[in-house]
Design an enzyme around this catalytic site. Structure first.
Site, PDB file in Angstrom:
ATOM      1  CB  CYS A  78      -0.371   0.161   8.088  1.00 30.33           C
ATOM      2  SG  CYS A  78      -1.832  -1.244   7.337  1.00 30.33           S
ATOM      3  CB  CYS A 135      -0.619  -0.173   1.442  1.00 26.34           C
ATOM      4  SG  CYS A 135      -2.057   1.294   1.252  1.00 26.34           S
ATOM      5  CB  CYS A 163     -17.967  -6.176   5.746  1.00 22.20           C
ATOM      6  SG  CYS A 163     -17.358  -4.369   6.020  1.00 22.20           S
ATOM      7  CB  CYS A 183      -1.651   4.071   8.185  1.00 21.76           C
ATOM      8  SG  CYS A 183      -2.477   4.372   6.995  1.00 21.76           S
ATOM      9  CB  CYS A 213     -18.757  -0.908   9.336  1.00 23.07           C
ATOM     10  SG  CYS A 213     -17.154  -1.778  10.760  1.00 23.07           S
ATOM     11  NE  ARG A 232     -17.077  -5.386  13.922  1.00 21.02           N
ATOM     12  CZ  ARG A 232     -17.575  -4.947  12.843  1.00 21.02           C
ATOM     13  NH1 ARG A 232     -16.943  -4.619  11.501  1.00 21.02           N
ATOM     14  NH2 ARG A 232     -18.798  -5.688  12.000  1.00 21.02           N
ATOM     15  CB  CYS A 287     -15.555  -7.793   6.175  1.00 20.77           C
ATOM     16  SG  CYS A 287     -14.465  -6.446   6.210  1.00 20.77           S
TER      17      CYS A 287
HETATM   18  N1  SAM Z   1      -6.775   0.523   3.162  1.00 19.34           N
HETATM   19  C1  SAM Z   1      -8.105   0.553   3.625  1.00 19.34           C
HETATM   20  C2  SAM Z   1      -8.039   1.697   4.709  1.00 19.34           C
HETATM   21  O1  SAM Z   1      -7.176   1.957   5.433  1.00 19.34           O
HETATM   22  O2  SAM Z   1      -9.018   1.999   4.540  1.00 19.34           O
HETATM   23  C3  SAM Z   1      -8.673  -0.872   4.100  1.00 19.34           C
HETATM   24  C4  SAM Z   1      -7.907  -1.425   5.004  1.00 19.34           C
HETATM   25  S1  SAM Z   1      -7.110  -0.884   6.474  1.00 19.34           S
HETATM   26  C5  SAM Z   1      -5.572  -2.545   6.648  1.00 19.34           C
HETATM   27  C6  SAM Z   1      -8.116  -0.576   7.604  1.00 19.34           C
HETATM   28  C7  SAM Z   1      -8.490  -0.844   9.219  1.00 19.34           C
HETATM   29  O3  SAM Z   1      -7.087  -1.418   9.495  1.00 19.34           O
HETATM   30  C8  SAM Z   1      -7.244   0.579   9.294  1.00 19.34           C
HETATM   31  O4  SAM Z   1      -8.889   2.034   8.417  1.00 19.34           O
HETATM   32  C9  SAM Z   1      -6.770  -0.031  10.788  1.00 19.34           C
HETATM   33  O5  SAM Z   1      -8.340   1.189  11.799  1.00 19.34           O
HETATM   34  C10 SAM Z   1      -6.837  -0.813  10.519  1.00 19.34           C
HETATM   35  N2  SAM Z   1      -5.760  -1.825  11.276  1.00 19.34           N
HETATM   36  C11 SAM Z   1      -4.830  -1.839  10.577  1.00 19.34           C
HETATM   37  N3  SAM Z   1      -3.947  -2.135  10.811  1.00 19.34           N
HETATM   38  C12 SAM Z   1      -3.713  -1.845  12.524  1.00 19.34           C
HETATM   39  C13 SAM Z   1      -2.772  -2.656  13.225  1.00 19.34           C
HETATM   40  N4  SAM Z   1      -1.559  -3.199  13.485  1.00 19.34           N
HETATM   41  N5  SAM Z   1      -3.368  -2.483  14.059  1.00 19.34           N
HETATM   42  C14 SAM Z   1      -4.923  -2.508  14.447  1.00 19.34           C
HETATM   43  N6  SAM Z   1      -6.100  -2.182  13.418  1.00 19.34           N
HETATM   44  C15 SAM Z   1      -4.943  -2.360  12.707  1.00 19.34           C
HETATM   45  C1  DTB Z   2     -11.554  -2.674  11.817  1.00 18.23           C
HETATM   46  O1  DTB Z   2     -11.480  -1.519  11.934  1.00 18.23           O
HETATM   47  N1  DTB Z   2     -10.377  -3.617  11.576  1.00 18.23           N
HETATM   48  C2  DTB Z   2      -9.923  -4.735  10.657  1.00 18.23           C
HETATM   49  C3  DTB Z   2     -10.951  -4.860   9.970  1.00 18.23           C
HETATM   50  N2  DTB Z   2     -11.640  -2.982  10.116  1.00 18.23           N
HETATM   51  C4  DTB Z   2     -10.713  -4.590   8.596  1.00 18.23           C
HETATM   52  C5  DTB Z   2      -8.666  -4.631  10.319  1.00 18.23           C
HETATM   53  C6  DTB Z   2      -7.492  -4.789  11.585  1.00 18.23           C
HETATM   54  C7  DTB Z   2      -6.387  -5.336  11.173  1.00 18.23           C
HETATM   55  C8  DTB Z   2      -5.154  -5.265  11.927  1.00 18.23           C
HETATM   56  C9  DTB Z   2      -3.845  -5.647  11.342  1.00 18.23           C
HETATM   57  C10 DTB Z   2      -3.457  -6.601  10.238  1.00 18.23           C
HETATM   58  O2  DTB Z   2      -4.269  -7.955  10.385  1.00 18.23           O
HETATM   59  O3  DTB Z   2      -3.099  -6.415   8.830  1.00 18.23           O
HETATM   60 FE1  SF4 Z   3      -2.421   1.310   3.189  1.00 16.30          FE
HETATM   61 FE2  SF4 Z   3      -2.515   0.351   5.414  1.00 16.30          FE
HETATM   62 FE3  SF4 Z   3      -3.172   2.637   5.911  1.00 16.30          FE
HETATM   63 FE4  SF4 Z   3      -5.196   1.015   4.257  1.00 16.30          FE
HETATM   64  S1  SF4 Z   3      -4.784   1.246   6.988  1.00 16.30           S
HETATM   65  S2  SF4 Z   3      -4.418   3.057   3.993  1.00 16.30           S
HETATM   66  S3  SF4 Z   3      -4.040  -0.672   3.894  1.00 16.30           S
HETATM   67  S4  SF4 Z   3      -1.305   1.956   4.785  1.00 16.30           S
END
Ligand code: SAM
Ligand code: DTB
Ligand code: SF4
Length: 341
Positions: A83, A76, A151, A80, A211, A283, A120
């Site tokens: 992430c 990506c 979702c 973030c 959501c 959730r 989802c």
């Molecule tokens: N790329 C899209 C976005 O960011 O909206 C969708 C996928 S993203 C991985 C979905 C959500 O996962 C993020 O908004 C974040 O709140 C959550 N997330 C990602 N990495 C995480 C982590 N290490 N711990 C907890 N939540 C995480």
């Molecule tokens: C949300 O709030 N939590 C989920 C879902 N929406 C998509 C994602 C959590 C991701 C946690 C880190 C990972 O597994 O990569």
């Molecule tokens: Fe990309 Fe992860 Fe940020 Fe979603 S949360 S926009 S997958 S870097």
């Protein structure tokens, strides 16, 4: 003496519940100060209020079960700081292509057989390309044909893309605000808070359920947690689902090594979300793998009524089905049917 005391207590609680359950208690004008005051309540009082409100709208023994699948993993362009899927950090997550329709539907069938009511699909995109969106729409159609709610979480959307997803039958779109407006720039620099709010309004305008939640344990202050909840609870319509994630620390991300949050502060965040957004599904989202059963139990007592089930979230571990079902048995919880919010 004891039975008399019990009936007085329950009458008082039931009386309060009737008025608490009225829609006049649902507000969209929460100030940060008011939300901070909720966080600062003595723990027993906070839990009592959260439970009283929860029981007005839900059976406290029912928990909705969702399953998560990463349909497009890694690579990506966003930064973030939490992430593991950002291409900017060396986390060991390999960039993959969008999964095929057949492979996604196979996973959806397995999720349904395991008792999930919602499926989802998550993609590591800043925003979807129109060609990819068509593929996702076919997946949504297939998931719904299996009798599952759908979702998706695909990053930022235009109004046109949100309408296209709605036409495919998408039930929910996940798009998190993640934290307070003030702390956002410390966590993500490749987009701004208003971009998130704009996508949320495109999703809402298209008639898709929203959501939207956030992450705690990222080194934010107490005020930031209050600011996140105040922002969510002051949206023109509350999100139907509010995921509260505990940061999953992944080596290689800038937030790896952040001081851990007191689990009771996580429980407080759930309770305040429940009080301020009474009818939303709250959730208990990421972070359960490293959470004790007792902390999870407190989250359910605080009003959490949804979880992700299955051994993997998107790229990180989640408790397996067996551990979850043992916990449900210990607590007398049961899975909620698909008609829930
Ligand atoms: N790329 C899209 C976005 O960011 O909206 C969708 C996928 S993203 C991985 C979905 C959500 O996962 C993020 O908004 C974040 O709140 C959550 N997330 C990602 N990495 C995480 C982590 N290490 N711990 C907890 N939540 C995480
Ligand atoms: C949300 O709030 N939590 C989920 C879902 N929406 C998509 C994602 C959590 C991701 C946690 C880190 C990972 O597994 O990569
Ligand atoms: Fe990309 Fe992860 Fe940020 Fe979603 S949360 S926009 S997958 S870097």
């Amino acid at each position: 003496m004891v039975p008399a005391m019990d009936s007085i207590t329950s009458a008082a609680v039931l009386g309060a519940s009737r008025s608490l359950g009225s829609d006049s208690f649902i507000r969209h004008d929460w100030s940060c100060e008011e939300v901070r005051a909720l966080f600062a309540l003595p723990f027993p009082e906070l839990m009592f209020r959260a439970q009283s409100i929860h029981r007005c709208h839900f059976d406290p023994a029912e928990v909705q079960i969702s399953t998560l699948l990463s349909i497009k993993t890694g690579g990506c362009p966003e930064d973030c700081a939490y992430c593991p899927q950002s291409a900017k950090y060396a986390t060991g997550v390999k960039a993959e292509k969008l999964m095929s329709l057949d492979a996604v539907l196979e996973e959806a069938r397995a999720a349904k057989d395991a008792g999930a009511s919602r499926f989802c699909m998550g993609a590591a995109w800043r925003e979807p390309k129109d060609r990819d969106l068509e593929q996702v729409c076919a997946m949504v159609e297939g998931v719904r044909a299996l009798g599952l709610e759908s979702c998706a979480t695909l990053g930022m959307l235009t109004e046109t893309q949100a309408k296209r997803l709605k036409r495919s039958g998408l039930d929910y779109y996940n798009h998190n605000l993640d934290t307070s407006p003030e702390f956002y720039g410390d966590v993500i620099t490749t987009r701004v808070y208003q971009d998130r709010l704009d996508t949320l309004s495109a999703v809402r305008n298209a008639g898709i359920h929203v959501c939207c939640g956030g992450i705690v344990g990222m080194g934010e202050s107490d005020d930031d947690r209050a600011g996140l909840i105040a922002t969510l609870a002051s949206l023109p319509q509350h999100p139907e689902s509010v995921p509260i994630n505990m940061l999953v620390q992944v080596e290689g991300t800038p937030l790896s090594g952040t001081a851990g949050l007191d689990p009771l502060d996580f429980v407080r965040t759930i309770a305040v979300a429940r009080i301020t957004m009474p009818k939303s599904m709250v959730r208990l989202s990421a972070g359960r793998e490293d959470m004790s059963d007792e902390t999870q139990a407190l989250c359910f007592l605080a009003g959490a009524n949804s979880i992700f089930c299955g051994p993997k979230l998107l790229t990180t571990a989640n408790p397996g089905r067996d551990r979850d079902m043992r916990l449900f048995d210990r607590l007398g919880l049961k899975p909620m049917g698909p008609e829930a919010g």
